[in-house]
Every structure is written in C-alpha cells, then in structure tokens.
Design an enzyme around this catalytic site. Structure first.
Site, PDB file in Angstrom:
ATOM      1  N   CYS A 134      -1.050   1.324  -5.515  1.00 43.58           N
ATOM      2  CA  CYS A 134       0.305   1.400  -4.981  1.00 43.58           C
ATOM      3  C   CYS A 134       0.288   1.933  -3.545  1.00 43.58           C
ATOM      4  CB  CYS A 134       1.152   2.307  -5.879  1.00 43.58           C
ATOM      5  SG  CYS A 134       2.815   2.561  -5.247  1.00 43.58           S
ATOM      6  N   CYS A 137       3.058   4.491  -2.777  1.00 45.55           N
ATOM      7  CA  CYS A 137       2.840   5.847  -3.304  1.00 45.55           C
ATOM      8  C   CYS A 137       1.780   6.591  -2.491  1.00 45.55           C
ATOM      9  CB  CYS A 137       2.358   5.809  -4.747  1.00 45.55           C
ATOM     10  SG  CYS A 137       3.124   4.572  -5.757  1.00 45.55           S
ATOM     11  N   ASP A 138       0.712   5.902  -2.123  1.00 44.89           N
ATOM     12  CA  ASP A 138      -0.469   6.607  -1.624  1.00 44.89           C
ATOM     13  C   ASP A 138      -0.825   6.342  -0.165  1.00 44.89           C
ATOM     14  OD1 ASP A 138      -0.806   7.691  -4.168  1.00 44.89           O
ATOM     15  OD2 ASP A 138      -1.898   5.934  -4.857  1.00 44.89           O
TER      16      ASP A 138
END
Ligand code: NAP
Length: 325
Positions: A134, A137-138
């Site tokens: 993701c 997200c990261d």
C-alpha cells in the site's frame, strides 16, 4: 442470537451502497465491517474518478461520508470479523463472527479481495518495514529512498507514480517486457523522470537487516536466467488480489480464481444470498462500479425479501386445500 432481516458482510463501497438501500427500505441492516472500515478504498490516497467529487477526495474521507450516510438511515455497524457461515439450510442463514452469531433472512456478501503476495523468502519477514502492499499507507516512510515496485498492471503503475512524491527513485520490476496498465497511466509514468524499469524479471528473494529494513532484492531475468542483486530500501508489491471467499467454505459457487459467481441481479447460487463488489468483480474494481453493484445487490435483496413475505402471507391467509377438505 437475534434474527436480522439483512446482514451485510464487508464494509467497502459495495457494502455501503447495499446498506444505504436496505436501510432506506427500513430493513435495519447489520453491517459486519471486518478489520478495516471501508476495505481497500480507505487506504487510497486520492480518488478523482468517483462522480460528484470535482476535487479529489481521500479514501478515508469518502468512507467516513459513506458511514455517516448509512448510519443516518439506521444501518448498525459492527466492528467484527466473520469467521464462518452456514448457508446449507437456506434462509434464515447463520453468520458467525469472532464475538457473535447472527441469523439473517438475507445476506449480502461484499467482503472484497486481498493483495496477492509474491511468496518469496524475505517477503513476510520484512512486511511492515521494508515490504508493503500500500503506497498510500507506507510511501511517506520512504522519503528520499530508492525503492522497487513489482507488477505491470494499473495498480503497479499508478502506485509507482504516487510513490515518486516521496521516493528518490522508483524501479518497476515486471515479469514481461510490456505493461498491462492502461495507456494513459503508462504515458504518465513514461514522463516521470524518477521512474525506471527492469523488464522480464522477477524477484527471487528480499534481503534485509535484523531491524526489519530492506537492503536489496535478488532479481532473476526470466529470459536469460541471469541473477543480479539490486540494492533497494523498499519493495512495494502490486500483483493483483485474491478474493476473500475461503470463509464461505465452498458454499458459494466461485470461478477458478475464487471470485463468487452471481447472475445479473447479483444473486449467488444460494437463494437469499447476494454478492457484490470485488468479491465477484475481478475486472473493474472501481469505487463507482462497486457502488453500482452494491446498489443492485441491495435492491435485489429488498425485492427477494418482499416477494418471500408476500408468499408467506398468501400461504397463511389462504392455505392450500388438502385432500378431504
Ligand atoms: P492486474 O491487472 O491483475 O495486474 C497484475 C500485474 O501483476 C500484472 O502485470 C501481472 O503480470 C503481475 N503479476 C501477477 N502475478 C505476479 C507474480 N507472481 N509475480 C510477478 N508479477 C505478477 O492487477 P491490478 O493492477 O491490481 O489491477 C486489477 C484491476 O483493477 C484491473 O482491472 C485494473 O484495470 C483495475 N485498476 C484500475 C485502476 C484505475 O483505473 N485507475 C487502478 C488500479 C487498478 P502480467 O501482466 O504478466 O500478467
């Protein structure tokens, strides 16, 4: 164990659409939300192709709006995970979660799909530090770093472009020599100076340090067989998804890849069980298409319950004459 009219399994866009329609039909649905409210869309950085939003909206905010809207009409959200179901005896169906058992007259399955794994040494070990599925997200953790993206579809290219906001360089490793991604995305990636490609190649191993950070990947050229070690700070994997159908224990008919098979009214092989969104659609996978499918599944469930109740009422009011009556 309380009997419910409608239980919706999953809380992605399809689930919210089904909840909205069944709630407005006064069926007071229960939505079993799973681990992540909103599913994959809640992890999406920006959505700019969902009608009605001329400015991009974050997946998180869209999910919050979905939630607010369905709760306003009486949907009951339950933050729990479905562990098994029993559809074998017909309606009412049994839905077991970690905390409870539900009896449901109708079930709408919108449980989505999960990112596919490479299945190579180091992948599980470094997931959450150097290995990610993701970008939204990261990506932030890879500011100024050199990273690789695996895959050649829309997701890989779209995420690679997004990751260039943070990373110093993004190398797309693809097992063939041409991308599957759409031409518009390919053109955007081509004009991005931070993106480069490693064609006809797969990752055989991910190496890292004991603290969980990634240091390199072992790449195999599938044409020449040449093995090389490429230093990298992170590995982002976008090679498709696997539908979350195993929880149904083979009770719902699926295709060979595990996607639930429905007809045009989103009815499954079990009378009274409907399915919509990425659990049954492996082609479009858009917020817009999932919302449309969830709407249709919700309306089909409403109609199914209505017809069933009318049939039961007719039976009670006018019992079939018996021999000798
Ligand atoms: P996808 O289209 O199935 O692409 C998966 C990619 O991963 C393919 O390039 C495939 O290679 C590669 N791959 C699969 N297994 C692999 C393995 N074990 N090792 C290495 N590579 C592997 O999946 P997706 O990109 O997630 O897209 C799914 C659907 O969502 C598509 O219909 C897509 O159009 C849609 N989508 C649309 C958008 C958008 O419109 N903005 C954004 C994201 C996704 P091959 O090419 O060789 O098969």
């Amino acid at each position: 164990m309380k009997r419910e009219r409608v239980v919706i399994i999953g809380s992605g866009p399809a689930g919210f659409a089904a909840a909205l329609y069944t709630a407005r039909a006064q069926l007071n649905p229960v939505m079993i939300a799973g681990n992540t409210l909103g599913g994959q869309v809640s992890l999406t950085h920006e959505i700019e192709n969902y009608p009605g939003f001329p400015e991009p909206i974050s997946g998180h905010e869209l999910v919050e709006r979905f939630r607010e809207q369905v709760e306003r009409f009486g949907t009951r959200l339950v933050y729990d995970v479905v562990t098994s179901v029993d559809f074998s005896k017909g309606s009412p169906f049994t839905v077991n979660t970690t905390d409870q058992t539900y009896l449901a007259d109708a079930v709408i399955v919108t449980i989505g799909a999960n990112p596919r794994k490479l299945g190579v040494p180091g992948e599980d070990e470094y997931t959450g530090r150097g290995v990610s599925y993701c970008g939204t997200c990261d990506g932030f953790f890879f500011r100024g770093k050199d990273i690789v993206v695996v895959g050649g579809g829309d997701s890989a290219v779209e995420e690679a472009i997004f990751l260039t906001k943070f990373a110093n360089s993004v190398n797309i490793i693809h097992r063939r020599e041409s991308l599957r991604a759409g031409v518009a995305l390919q053109a955007r990636a081509k004009h991005n100076p931070k993106i480069s490609y490693t064609w006809n190649s797969v990752i055989d191993r991910i190496n890292g340090r004991p603290d969980g950070t990634v240091t390199s990947v072992i790449i195999r050229d599938v044409v020449s067989g040449t093995i090389t070690e490429k230093p990298t700070d992170g590995v982002f994997i976008f090679i498709g998804h696997d539908p979350n159908s195993p929880v149904f224990g083979g009770q719902l008919a699926t295709d060979d890849s595990g996607y639930v098979i429905t007809d045009q009214l989103y009815r499954t092989n079990i009378d009274g069980v409907f399915a919509a969104g990425e659990i049954q659609d492996h082609i479009w996978r858009q917020v817009g298409t999932s919302v449309g499918q969830g709407t249709s599944a919700g309306m089909s469930a409403i109609l199914w319950l209505q017809e069933r109740e009318e049939e039961l009422q007719d039976l009670n009011a006018d019992p079939t004459p018996q021999v000798g009556d």
